[in-house]
Design a protein around this motif. Structure first.
Motif, PDB file in Angstrom:
ATOM      1  N   MET A  74     -48.660  64.941  62.410  1.00  0.00           N
ATOM      2  CA  MET A  74     -48.615  66.326  61.941  1.00  0.00           C
ATOM      3  C   MET A  74     -49.798  66.599  61.010  1.00  0.00           C
ATOM      4  SD  MET A  74     -45.936  67.488  63.483  1.00  0.00           S
ATOM      5  CE  MET A  74     -46.320  66.364  64.825  1.00  0.00           C
ATOM      6  N   LYS A  75     -50.914  66.980  61.582  1.00  0.00           N
ATOM      7  CA  LYS A  75     -52.152  67.128  60.813  1.00  0.00           C
ATOM      8  C   LYS A  75     -52.048  68.212  59.741  1.00  0.00           C
ATOM      9  CE  LYS A  75     -57.133  67.731  61.416  1.00  0.00           C
ATOM     10  NZ  LYS A  75     -58.220  67.994  62.393  1.00  0.00           N
ATOM     11  N   ASP A 139     -53.322  77.549  60.004  1.00  0.00           N
ATOM     12  CA  ASP A 139     -53.447  77.948  61.410  1.00  0.00           C
ATOM     13  C   ASP A 139     -52.644  77.022  62.320  1.00  0.00           C
ATOM     14  OD1 ASP A 139     -55.102  80.058  60.779  1.00  0.00           O
ATOM     15  OD2 ASP A 139     -56.964  78.954  61.156  1.00  0.00           O
ATOM     16  N   LEU A 140     -52.786  75.716  62.108  1.00  0.00           N
ATOM     17  CA  LEU A 140     -52.090  74.745  62.944  1.00  0.00           C
ATOM     18  C   LEU A 140     -50.571  74.885  62.845  1.00  0.00           C
ATOM     19  CD1 LEU A 140     -54.123  71.444  62.372  1.00  0.00           C
ATOM     20  CD2 LEU A 140     -53.898  72.720  64.514  1.00  0.00           C
ATOM     21  N   MET A 141     -50.093  75.166  61.639  1.00  0.00           N
ATOM     22  CA  MET A 141     -48.653  75.244  61.420  1.00  0.00           C
ATOM     23  C   MET A 141     -48.074  76.628  61.715  1.00  0.00           C
ATOM     24  SD  MET A 141     -48.412  73.008  57.900  1.00  0.00           S
ATOM     25  CE  MET A 141     -46.621  73.070  57.806  1.00  0.00           C
ATOM     26  N   TYR A 230     -45.278  71.964  65.693  1.00  0.00           N
ATOM     27  CA  TYR A 230     -45.410  70.518  65.864  1.00  0.00           C
ATOM     28  C   TYR A 230     -46.356  70.171  67.021  1.00  0.00           C
ATOM     29  CZ  TYR A 230     -41.382  69.971  62.752  1.00  0.00           C
ATOM     30  OH  TYR A 230     -40.533  69.995  61.676  1.00  0.00           O
ATOM     31  N   LEU A 231     -46.232  70.926  68.126  1.00  0.00           N
ATOM     32  CA  LEU A 231     -47.083  70.651  69.286  1.00  0.00           C
ATOM     33  C   LEU A 231     -48.554  70.919  68.968  1.00  0.00           C
ATOM     34  CD1 LEU A 231     -44.865  72.106  72.182  1.00  0.00           C
ATOM     35  CD2 LEU A 231     -45.361  69.702  71.696  1.00  0.00           C
ATOM     36  N   SER A 235     -51.369  68.038  68.964  1.00  0.00           N
ATOM     37  CA  SER A 235     -52.532  68.193  69.822  1.00  0.00           C
ATOM     38  C   SER A 235     -53.824  68.073  69.019  1.00  0.00           C
ATOM     39  CB  SER A 235     -52.469  69.559  70.522  1.00  0.00           C
ATOM     40  OG  SER A 235     -53.633  69.800  71.282  1.00  0.00           O
ATOM     41  N   ALA A 236     -53.854  68.688  67.833  1.00  0.00           N
ATOM     42  CA  ALA A 236     -55.047  68.615  66.983  1.00  0.00           C
ATOM     43  C   ALA A 236     -55.309  67.186  66.539  1.00  0.00           C
ATOM     44  CB  ALA A 236     -54.879  69.523  65.776  1.00  0.00           C
TER      45      ALA A 236
END
Length: 246
Positions: A74-75, A139-141, A230-231, A235-236
């Motif tokens: 989880m980056k 952004d990722l979350m 999470y996906l 992926s990141a």
């Protein structure tokens, strides 16, 4: 006059009345400060005990999750916990010297602790904490815009507090904190003239805003607690590993 005997000091009775009044006023002021400081030396640790316990609890929790997400998938979460841990370390440093900075009976000890507080505020990297890494994590979350703005506003206030500290205490930082001026008298006068109460005003504002950001962490994690989030983070992380392997 016999040179082997020191000159007799004039008593207060020989001084003009306004001078005597000023001297008495300064003595009363000094006495009142000493009494107040002695009282707070006893009382403040008791007031701060609960706050210190809560800070230590938050520190241990954030440290646990920072470790857990250090090499995880989880980056975005890893970035947020790292930022929060970065800030709470600074709070623990300030909390550790707070009582002595405000109440120690020796002025020099109060001022060395005040200088340590200033160094802590000076040294945190505002750009690293509130820059691109945080934006990418949000952004990722898939953090909602309102929460993003709240987090950015909190860190923006921290940057402003740091800027005030840098402007107000620039001189002493350069001659008696981060560096030691080769002119010892300049260094001494900077230390002598340091106002511990002004340092603590800056520190209290810093403390308040860091706590605000830490309290946001639960809401940020809750907002990012979705399968899509999470996906995206997973992926990141995979993309980063692929880039490092090539």
């Amino acid at each position: 006059m016999n040179p082997h005997f020191p000159k007799q000091k004039r008593g207060l009775s020989g001084l003009p009345r306004p001078v005597v009044k000023r001297w008495a006023r300064r003595q009363r002021h000094r006495w009142a400060h000493n009494i107040a400081r002695a009282y707070m030396r006893w009382k403040l640790p008791r007031i701060e005990r609960e706050r210190t316990r809560a800070l230590e609890g938050a520190f241990e929790t954030i440290k646990y999750y920072a470790h857990k997400n250090e090499t995880g998938k989880m980056k975005g979460m890893s970035t947020l916990f790292n930022i929060s841990f970065y800030l709470i370390i600074a709070l623990r440093d300030i909390q550790a010297v707070k009582v002595d900075a405000l109440t120690h009976p020796k002025e020099w000890t109060r001022k060395i602790n005040a200088r340590m507080i200033l160094l802590t505020i000076y040294a945190w990297d505002a750009d690293e904490v509130s820059g691109q890494a945080l934006r990418e994590a949000m952004d990722l979350m898939l953090i909602p815009d309102d929460l993003r703005h709240t987090a950015y506003a909190s860190l923006c206030k921290l940057r402003k507090i740091q800027e005030i500290a840098k402007k107000k205490f620039y001189f002493i930082r350069n001659v008696a904190i981060a560096h030691r001026d080769p002119d010892a008298l300049i260094q001494y006068r900077a230390i002598r003239d340091l106002n511990v109460d002004e340092v603590w005003q800056i520190a209290a504002a810093f403390f308040f805003e860091v706590n605000n950001f830490i309290s946001l962490l639960t809401r940020l994690m809750g907002a990012g607690n979705t399968l899509q989030s999470y996906l995206r983070q997973w992926s990141a992380t995979l993309e980063t590993k692929d880039e490092k392997s090539h």
